[in-house]
Write a protein that holds these residues in place. Sequence first.
Motif, short mmCIF file in Angstrom:
data_model
loop_
_atom_site.label_atom_id
_atom_site.label_comp_id
_atom_site.label_asym_id
_atom_site.label_seq_id
_atom_site.Cartn_x
_atom_site.Cartn_y
_atom_site.Cartn_z
N ALA A 1 0.81 -1.23 0.12
CA ALA A 1 0.10 0.09 0.13
C ALA A 1 0.87 1.12 -0.05
CB ALA A 1 -1.07 -0.08 1.28
N PRO A 2 0.40 2.39 -0.49
CA PRO A 2 1.20 3.55 -0.35
C PRO A 2 1.50 3.88 1.00
CG PRO A 2 -0.94 3.89 -1.52
CD PRO A 2 -1.20 2.73 -1.02
N THR A 3 2.47 4.75 1.02
CA THR A 3 3.07 5.39 2.24
C THR A 3 2.95 6.85 2.48
OG1 THR A 3 5.30 5.03 1.75
CG2 THR A 3 4.49 3.35 3.04
N ASP A 4 2.52 7.56 1.56
CA ASP A 4 2.38 8.87 1.33
C ASP A 4 1.94 9.44 2.66
OD1 ASP A 4 2.33 7.44 -1.16
OD2 ASP A 4 2.25 9.62 -1.96
N GLN A 5 2.12 10.70 3.18
CA GLN A 5 1.43 11.40 4.45
C GLN A 5 -0.12 12.11 3.96
OE1 GLN A 5 2.46 10.86 7.46
NE2 GLN A 5 3.67 9.31 6.30
N ALA A 6 -0.37 11.89 3.08
CA ALA A 6 -1.89 12.32 2.33
C ALA A 6 -2.46 11.25 1.64
CB ALA A 6 -1.50 13.74 1.31
N LEU A 7 -3.77 11.06 1.29
CA LEU A 7 -4.67 10.19 0.66
C LEU A 7 -4.03 10.16 -0.67
CD1 LEU A 7 -8.03 10.37 1.93
CD2 LEU A 7 -6.35 8.51 2.53
N THR A 8 -4.10 9.17 -1.36
CA THR A 8 -3.63 8.96 -2.83
C THR A 8 -4.87 8.68 -3.49
OG1 THR A 8 -3.08 6.86 -2.43
CG2 THR A 8 -1.21 8.31 -2.21
N VAL A 9 -4.84 8.52 -4.85
CA VAL A 9 -5.78 8.04 -5.87
C VAL A 9 -5.94 6.40 -5.50
CG1 VAL A 9 -6.45 7.55 -8.10
CG2 VAL A 9 -5.39 9.79 -7.58
N TYR A 10 -4.84 5.96 -5.08
CA TYR A 10 -4.86 4.51 -4.98
C TYR A 10 -5.61 4.26 -3.53
CZ TYR A 10 -3.12 -0.27 -3.74
OH TYR A 10 -3.15 -1.56 -3.48
N ASP A 11 -5.47 5.10 -2.64
CA ASP A 11 -6.41 4.81 -1.44
C ASP A 11 -7.84 5.01 -1.65
OD1 ASP A 11 -4.28 4.70 0.43
OD2 ASP A 11 -3.92 6.78 0.23
N GLU A 12 -8.18 6.26 -2.56
CA GLU A 12 -9.45 6.36 -3.04
C GLU A 12 -10.00 5.09 -3.66
OE1 GLU A 12 -9.83 9.96 -5.16
OE2 GLU A 12 -9.19 11.32 -3.20
N GLU A 13 -9.28 4.70 -4.56
CA GLU A 13 -9.90 3.59 -5.41
C GLU A 13 -9.82 2.10 -4.16
OE1 GLU A 13 -6.74 2.97 -8.18
OE2 GLU A 13 -7.77 4.70 -9.73
N HIS A 14 -8.99 2.01 -3.04
CA HIS A 14 -9.35 0.93 -2.42
C HIS A 14 -9.94 1.21 -1.08
CE1 HIS A 14 -6.23 -0.11 -5.26
NE2 HIS A 14 -6.63 -1.50 -5.16
N VAL A 15 -10.82 2.16 -0.86
CA VAL A 15 -11.50 2.20 0.12
C VAL A 15 -12.37 1.25 0.66
CG1 VAL A 15 -13.46 3.69 -0.80
CG2 VAL A 15 -13.13 3.97 1.62
N VAL A 16 -12.92 0.48 -0.24
CA VAL A 16 -13.77 -0.75 0.02
C VAL A 16 -12.67 -1.96 0.55
CG1 VAL A 16 -15.32 -2.56 -0.79
CG2 VAL A 16 -15.34 -0.13 -1.71
N THR A 17 -11.63 -1.99 0.15
CA THR A 17 -10.57 -2.91 0.28
C THR A 17 -10.12 -2.76 1.84
OG1 THR A 17 -9.78 -3.17 -2.01
CG2 THR A 17 -8.20 -3.88 -0.23
N TYR A 18 -9.94 -1.35 1.92
CA TYR A 18 -9.67 -0.95 3.47
C TYR A 18 -10.73 -1.50 4.58
CZ TYR A 18 -5.72 1.83 1.24
OH TYR A 18 -4.55 2.05 0.70
N THR A 19 -11.78 -1.15 4.05
CA THR A 19 -13.10 -1.52 4.73
C THR A 19 -12.87 -3.00 5.33
OG1 THR A 19 -14.09 0.68 4.12
CG2 THR A 19 -15.39 -1.15 5.13
N ARG A 20 -13.05 -3.64 4.22
CA ARG A 20 -13.12 -5.15 4.37
C ARG A 20 -12.02 -5.65 5.04
NH1 ARG A 20 -13.54 -7.63 -1.37
NH2 ARG A 20 -14.17 -9.66 -0.46
N LEU A 21 -10.73 -5.03 4.93
CA LEU A 21 -9.70 -5.56 5.83
C LEU A 21 -9.82 -5.27 7.14
CD1 LEU A 21 -6.69 -4.44 3.61
CD2 LEU A 21 -7.21 -6.57 4.31
N LEU A 22 -10.42 -4.05 7.65
CA LEU A 22 -10.68 -3.58 8.82
C LEU A 22 -11.65 -4.59 9.62
CD1 LEU A 22 -10.59 0.12 8.46
CD2 LEU A 22 -8.80 -1.20 9.48
N GLN A 23 -12.73 -4.64 8.78
CA GLN A 23 -13.79 -5.52 9.25
C GLN A 23 -13.34 -7.10 9.29
OE1 GLN A 23 -17.15 -5.90 6.57
NE2 GLN A 23 -18.30 -6.95 8.06
#
Length: 90
Positions: free
Chosen positions: A14-36
């Motif tokens: 995953a990105p390590t930038d200190q601001a949200l990236t396009v990749y982060d925006e595209e993977h918000v569902v992935t992140y949510t699924r991981l946290l759940q």
Amino acid sequence: MRKPPLDPDVADAAPTDQALTVYDEEHVVTYTRLLQAESEGADWREVARIVLHIDPEREPDRARNAYLSHLKRAKWATEQGRFLRGAGSN
């Protein structure tokens, strides 16, 4: 933020930038699924296979590293509502 894909493929890390990236925006569902999955105590290997589309039997190191980096990013991205504030927020 535009509507993210429901089940996108992931990068090896995953990105390590200190601001949200396009990749982060595209993977918000992935992140949510991981946290759940983490909150439910799911086995990381099952999560890697289903959510990240990486077979932990064939590629154990890649699967584990991708899982850990994306979970870390998911936690970072949700701290203090970063997704609510939008891209470019610190």
